[in-house]
Design a protein around this motif. Structure first.
Motif, PDB file in Angstrom:
ATOM      1  N   ARG A  55       9.719 -31.647   9.253  1.00  0.00           N
ATOM      2  CA  ARG A  55       9.318 -33.083   8.638  1.00  0.00           C
ATOM      3  C   ARG A  55       8.228 -32.745   7.694  1.00  0.00           C
ATOM      4  O   ARG A  55       8.070 -33.542   6.717  1.00  0.00           O
ATOM      5  N   ARG A  56       7.410 -31.553   7.965  1.00  0.00           N
ATOM      6  CA  ARG A  56       6.304 -31.372   7.203  1.00  0.00           C
ATOM      7  C   ARG A  56       6.193 -30.129   6.511  1.00  0.00           C
ATOM      8  O   ARG A  56       4.916 -29.711   5.897  1.00  0.00           O
ATOM      9  N   SER A  57       7.287 -29.324   6.551  1.00  0.00           N
ATOM     10  CA  SER A  57       7.251 -27.964   6.197  1.00  0.00           C
ATOM     11  C   SER A  57       8.454 -27.897   5.214  1.00  0.00           C
ATOM     12  O   SER A  57       9.369 -28.239   5.382  1.00  0.00           O
ATOM     13  N   PHE A  58       7.908 -27.261   4.081  1.00  0.00           N
ATOM     14  CA  PHE A  58       8.951 -27.093   2.895  1.00  0.00           C
ATOM     15  C   PHE A  58       8.675 -25.812   2.106  1.00  0.00           C
ATOM     16  O   PHE A  58       7.614 -25.115   2.325  1.00  0.00           O
ATOM     17  N   SER A  59       9.717 -25.262   1.334  1.00  0.00           N
ATOM     18  CA  SER A  59       9.453 -24.083   0.730  1.00  0.00           C
ATOM     19  C   SER A  59      10.003 -24.692  -0.736  1.00  0.00           C
ATOM     20  O   SER A  59      11.048 -25.510  -0.867  1.00  0.00           O
ATOM     21  N   PHE A  60       9.534 -24.087  -1.847  1.00  0.00           N
ATOM     22  CA  PHE A  60       9.775 -24.485  -3.294  1.00  0.00           C
ATOM     23  C   PHE A  60       9.899 -23.283  -4.005  1.00  0.00           C
ATOM     24  O   PHE A  60       9.428 -22.377  -3.963  1.00  0.00           O
ATOM     25  N   VAL A  61      11.367 -23.157  -4.529  1.00  0.00           N
ATOM     26  CA  VAL A  61      11.709 -21.947  -4.843  1.00  0.00           C
ATOM     27  C   VAL A  61      11.874 -22.181  -6.452  1.00  0.00           C
ATOM     28  O   VAL A  61      12.355 -22.992  -6.889  1.00  0.00           O
ATOM     29  N   VAL A  62      11.191 -21.090  -7.180  1.00  0.00           N
ATOM     30  CA  VAL A  62      11.263 -21.041  -8.554  1.00  0.00           C
ATOM     31  C   VAL A  62      12.074 -19.948  -9.255  1.00  0.00           C
ATOM     32  O   VAL A  62      11.922 -19.027  -8.751  1.00  0.00           O
ATOM     33  N   LYS A  63      13.445 -20.300  -9.976  1.00  0.00           N
ATOM     34  CA  LYS A  63      13.993 -19.481 -10.208  1.00  0.00           C
ATOM     35  C   LYS A  63      14.095 -19.246 -11.724  1.00  0.00           C
ATOM     36  O   LYS A  63      14.390 -20.114 -12.432  1.00  0.00           O
ATOM     37  N   SER A  64      14.064 -17.970 -12.298  1.00  0.00           N
ATOM     38  CA  SER A  64      13.965 -17.744 -13.478  1.00  0.00           C
ATOM     39  C   SER A  64      14.771 -16.403 -13.868  1.00  0.00           C
ATOM     40  O   SER A  64      15.004 -15.570 -13.108  1.00  0.00           O
ATOM     41  N   GLU A  65      15.286 -16.507 -14.931  1.00  0.00           N
ATOM     42  CA  GLU A  65      16.027 -15.370 -15.573  1.00  0.00           C
ATOM     43  C   GLU A  65      15.076 -14.156 -16.328  1.00  0.00           C
ATOM     44  O   GLU A  65      15.540 -13.142 -16.502  1.00  0.00           O
ATOM     45  N   ASP A  66      13.873 -14.660 -16.430  1.00  0.00           N
ATOM     46  CA  ASP A  66      12.901 -13.631 -16.917  1.00  0.00           C
ATOM     47  C   ASP A  66      12.398 -12.927 -15.774  1.00  0.00           C
ATOM     48  O   ASP A  66      11.551 -13.468 -14.919  1.00  0.00           O
ATOM     49  N   PRO A  88      12.048 -23.041 -15.710  1.00  0.00           N
ATOM     50  CA  PRO A  88      12.851 -22.216 -14.721  1.00  0.00           C
ATOM     51  C   PRO A  88      13.451 -23.372 -13.865  1.00  0.00           C
ATOM     52  O   PRO A  88      12.922 -24.481 -13.664  1.00  0.00           O
ATOM     53  N   GLN A  89      14.514 -22.819 -13.093  1.00  0.00           N
ATOM     54  CA  GLN A  89      15.259 -23.823 -12.089  1.00  0.00           C
ATOM     55  C   GLN A  89      14.065 -24.063 -10.851  1.00  0.00           C
ATOM     56  O   GLN A  89      13.695 -23.186 -10.455  1.00  0.00           O
ATOM     57  N   MET A  90      14.359 -25.190 -10.340  1.00  0.00           N
ATOM     58  CA  MET A  90      13.356 -25.324  -9.126  1.00  0.00           C
ATOM     59  C   MET A  90      14.241 -25.828  -8.081  1.00  0.00           C
ATOM     60  O   MET A  90      15.098 -26.837  -8.230  1.00  0.00           O
ATOM     61  N   GLU A  91      13.874 -25.610  -6.762  1.00  0.00           N
ATOM     62  CA  GLU A  91      14.668 -26.086  -5.636  1.00  0.00           C
ATOM     63  C   GLU A  91      13.790 -26.205  -4.382  1.00  0.00           C
ATOM     64  O   GLU A  91      12.881 -25.414  -4.147  1.00  0.00           O
ATOM     65  N   LEU A  92      13.775 -27.449  -3.903  1.00  0.00           N
ATOM     66  CA  LEU A  92      12.927 -27.696  -2.823  1.00  0.00           C
ATOM     67  C   LEU A  92      13.869 -27.464  -1.401  1.00  0.00           C
ATOM     68  O   LEU A  92      15.022 -28.138  -1.349  1.00  0.00           O
ATOM     69  N   ARG A  93      13.333 -26.791  -0.580  1.00  0.00           N
ATOM     70  CA  ARG A  93      13.857 -26.553   0.744  1.00  0.00           C
ATOM     71  C   ARG A  93      13.135 -27.116   1.835  1.00  0.00           C
ATOM     72  O   ARG A  93      11.823 -26.904   2.074  1.00  0.00           O
ATOM     73  N   GLU A  94      13.674 -28.007   2.579  1.00  0.00           N
ATOM     74  CA  GLU A  94      12.942 -28.788   3.765  1.00  0.00           C
ATOM     75  C   GLU A  94      13.114 -27.827   5.005  1.00  0.00           C
ATOM     76  O   GLU A  94      14.267 -27.515   5.469  1.00  0.00           O
ATOM     77  N   HIS A  95      12.126 -27.499   5.799  1.00  0.00           N
ATOM     78  CA  HIS A  95      12.235 -26.760   7.002  1.00  0.00           C
ATOM     79  C   HIS A  95      11.878 -27.486   8.395  1.00  0.00           C
ATOM     80  O   HIS A  95      12.006 -27.117   9.234  1.00  0.00           O
TER      81      HIS A  95
END
Length: 198
Positions: free
Chosen positions: A126-137, A117-124
Motif C-alpha cells: 500500500r505504501r511501498s513502490f519502486s520506480f524503474v528508469v529504463k534507458s538505451e544509453d 527514458p521509459q519509466m515504470e512504477l511498481r507497487e509492492h
C-alpha cells in the motif's frame, strides 16, 4: 544531448551559485559554449563535462549534484512550467506517482524532439513502490538520480513524507525505492489546476 537538458543544468548552476561560478566552470571544463540553446543538440560528452565540473567545483559526489538538479527543477521559480506539468499528474502524491509512466509522452507533446527514458512504477504494497528508469544509453546512468531529487521535491510540494533511495544501476536501468510514510504530512504548496501559467 537535447539543449533543454544542458540549459536546465546551466540554469541550476547560474541560479544557485551565480554567473561568476558558471563562467569559471565553463573555462575550467573548456566548454564549447557558455549559454546553451534550448532547441539545439549537443554532444553528450559536453553534458558529462558539465556534470563532472559541477561535482568537482562543489566538492560533492556526482550523484548528489544530480539530485540537487532534480530538486531545483521543481522548486525554482524559474522552472515553474515544469512543476505545473508535473502537478497535472494528480491531486495527491500517489496520483502523481501513478502518472509518471506517462511523463515521457506528456513531455513529447510539449517538446517532440526531447526523448526521456521509459519509466515504470511498481507497487509492492500500500505504501511501498519502486520506480524503474529504463534507458538505451548505457554509459553513465544519471537520470535516476535526477528523479530522486525531483521526487523528493514533489513529495514536499504535495505535503507527503517519503523515504527515497537510489538502489543502483545496471546497464540500461536504474531503480528507485519509494516508501510513503504519510500521504498528508503537511499542507504542501498551493496549486490551482485552473490558474494560468506564469
Amino acid at each position: 544531448m537535447h539543449g533543454l537538458i544542458n540549459q536546465a543544468i546551466e540554469r541550476f548552476a547560474r541560479d544557485t551559485y551565480g554567473p561568476v561560478f558558471w563562467d569559471r566552470l565553463c573555462r575550467r571544463q573548456n566548454l564549447p559554449v557558455r549559454a546553451f540553446e534550448a532547441m539545439q543538440t549537443y554532444d553528450p560528452v559536453v553534458t558529462e563535462e558539465i556534470l563532472d565540473g559541477l561535482a568537482f567545483a562543489l566538492g560533492k559526489g556526482r550523484d548528489e549534484v544530480l539530485e540537487d538538479i532534480g530538486t531545483f527543477l521543481v522548486s525554482s521559480p524559474s522552472t515553474a512550467a515544469l512543476r505545473r506539468l508535473l502537478r497535472f499528474g494528480g491531486t495527491s502524491f500517489i496520483d502523481f506517482l501513478y502518472s509518471l509512466d506517462d511523463l515521457p509522452a506528456r513531455v513529447r507533446l510539449a517538446v517532440p524532439e526531447l526523448t526521456l527514458p521509459q519509466m515504470e512504477l511498481r507497487e509492492h504494497g500500500r505504501r511501498s513502490f519502486s520506480f524503474v528508469v529504463k534507458s538505451e544509453d548505457t554509459r553513465k546512468p544519471w537520470f535516476g538520480h535526477v528523479m530522486v531529487g525531483l521526487l523528493r521535491a514533489m513529495a514536499d510540494d504535495y505535503g507527503a513524507l517519503v523515504v527515497l533511495e537510489h538502489m543502483g544501476a545496471s546497464p540500461g536501468r536504474e531503480i528507485i525505492a519509494i516508501m510513503l510514510l504519510e500521504a498528508a504530512y503537511t499542507e504542501g504548496r498551493a496549486f490551482d489546476l485552473g490558474a494560468r501559467a506564469p
